[in-house]
Scaffold this motif. Structure first.
Motif: not given
Length: 500
Positions: A233-241, A243-251, A321-327
């Motif tokens: 779950l650690g890797a999944t949580f880091r990936e989720l973080t 993904t959300l960071g790139a979405w909410l604070a792009p660039s 299951i990856p928590f990336d932008v696609r899922i």
């Protein structure tokens, strides 16, 4: 007219970024295109890959639902190439998603809000990522947007129940919409019996089609999911973080700044959404407020059920299951259109300073998203993406397999790459190196005049190809930067000569 215009912009954009050598081709694309071709040619949904002991080098579609391949098969049956068929479907789906979003948000919150919703989708990196490659997400997004529109406007549960069922037949994660429409129908008021009846009507289409598909998959493909707590779950949580960071604070530069901005933007957005969706204590003088709150509540329920379903699946069904932008793209799209409506509603009741701050923040997010999207599209289209890339199309290993390897069965650690290189079915490798598996695999390899092909990326779980070759005494037939080929000794003359 605004909805049609922005939908047309989305459609044109998809066609523009998927011009040859596009669209991008993902490993999952093999299942979609292969199953569509199988349906047209043989009347069955089969993918061009199988387990190594299988007498047939194809197997029944089961890992993915059938909706997208069936739709691809319609233009293919009329003579269209499979990749171009999928490209046209995704362009039409982009039109439907954006047009529905603009019309729906504009209807509940005004034309300005509708325009904002369309602009948000057009610049969103996750929306672009889904549409420059052949995957099922674009069609799923269009069906989920239709589900949201019907939940907002229709008082007949079967209408949004059918839309949810269609979304679940395109992508398994969209089965979450079944729970959303059932809860929505139950919450509509009335006696408990009436609530249960409406919930059952809303859920019935999904229950019927999913039950039939599960029974078919269990009988033909052997695809039965097991349940249990999954780790990592650690890797999944880091990936989720991330993904959300790139979405909410792009660039935004730097992980810490991006994370901080993402927290602020997310907190403000949630506060505005909750405030605008909550019924007022007193009578609301604004005529359109009840419909807008209904829309926001439906969007929150749909997005919440999707997030809960994906989280449950990661925890108890599949650790990969990856928590990336696609899922997360359905959650992102639904949240973005809801946020556009909520911000427009809050705008009319805010003071000048709040409006100025909101305008600057919105423009900064739009600019950051547009910049990230443009850069991502440029990177993806620079020489093609995935199996449509220059490296794949000019692969020396692929050319060898198409020429010297013609007429030989392929056993590989990456059946998707083998299919894209040769457009021929292939089989995977044994999962271990025990004596029984080695002996059986060796017999199958010789009987099928097979080639053992190693690609750099392991898509299918199995023993290392070089270890299999060493244990079985195979002859190395060819070696290139992107892989190697071995064959049993007696197949040496037929398969080709070892490199000098």
């Amino acid at each position: 007219m605004l909805a049609v215009l922005l939908g047309a912009v989305a459609c044109y954009g998809v066609l523009a970024v998927t011009e040859p050598p596009g669209p991008g081709l993902d490993p999952d694309t093999m299942s979609y295109l292969g199953a569509a071709e199988s349906l047209v040619r043989h009347g069955t949904l089969r993918i061009p890959a199988a387990h190594w002991p299988s007498a047939d080098s194809t197997e029944a579609l089961g890992h993915f639902p059938p909706g997208f391949p069936i739709l691809i098969a319609i233009p293919v049956a009329l003579g269209a190439p499979p990749v171009q068929s999928a490209r046209g479907i995704e362009a039409a789906a982009a039109f439907a998603t954006v047009a529905l979003a603009v019309w729906l948000v504009g209807a509940v919150a005004g034309a300005g809000a509708g325009a904002l919703a369309g602009a948000v989708l057009l610049v969103s990196p996750s929306f672009a990522f889904d549409h420059w490659q052949v995957v099922s997400e674009p069609l799923c997004l269009a069906l989920l947007m239709a589900t949201l529109a019907l939940m907002t406007y229709s008082s007949r549960p079967w209408t949004y129940g059918v839309a949810a069922a269609a979304a679940g037949l395109v992508r398994y994660a969209a089965v979450a919409s079944t729970g959303a429409v059932a809860l929505w129908a139950y919450a509509a008021g009335g006696s408990r019996r009436e609530r249960l009846r409406r919930a059952a009507v809303a859920a019935a289409p999904s229950v019927v089609v999913q039950t039939l598909w599960v029974l078919r998959s269990a009988a033909e493909a052997g695809e039965v999911r097991s349940f249990g707590l999954r780790g990592g779950l650690g890797a999944t949580f880091r990936e989720l973080t991330a993904t959300l960071g790139a979405w909410l604070a792009p660039s935004a530069p730097g992980a810490w700044l991006r994370g901080g901005l993402a927290v602020v933007v997310g907190a403000v957005a949630v506060a505005v959404l909750v405030r605008e969706a909550r019924p007022p204590r007193l009578a609301d003088p604004e005529p359109g407020a009840p419909l807008r709150r209904r829309f926001l509540a439906a969007a929150a329920l749909l997005a919440g059920c999707y997030a809960a379903f994906v989280t449950f699946s990661r925890l108890f069904v599949d650790a990969t299951i990856p928590f990336d932008v696609r899922i997360l793209s359905p959650f992102i799209v639904i949240t973005e259109v809801a946020a556009a409506a909520a911000l427009a509603a809050a705008w009319g009741r805010s003071g000048l300073r709040v409006r100025a701050f909101a305008a600057v923040a919105a423009l900064a997010w739009l600019a950051g998203s547009a910049l990230a999207t443009v850069q991502a599209v440029r990177d993806a289209l620079d020489g093609g993406w995935g199996y449509a890339s220059d490296e794949s199309r000019t692969s020396r290993l692929g050319a060898w397999l198409r020429a010297e390897g013609a007429g030989h069965a392929i056993f590989s650690n990456n059946t998707a790459t083998a299919w894209f290189f040769t457009h021929r079915p292939s089989r995977d490798l044994p999962g271990n190196l025990d004596a029984d598996s080695l002996a059986s695999f060796g017999r199958v390899l010789r009987a099928e005049r097979g080639l053992l092909v190693e690609f750099p990326f392991d898509l299918d779980a199995g023993a290392p190809p070089d270890s299999l070759a060493n244990r079985l005494g195979l002859i190395e037939m060819a070696r290139f930067p992107d892989g190697a080929v071995w064959a049993p000794p007696r197949a040496g003359g037929a398969a080709g000569r070892p490199p000098g």
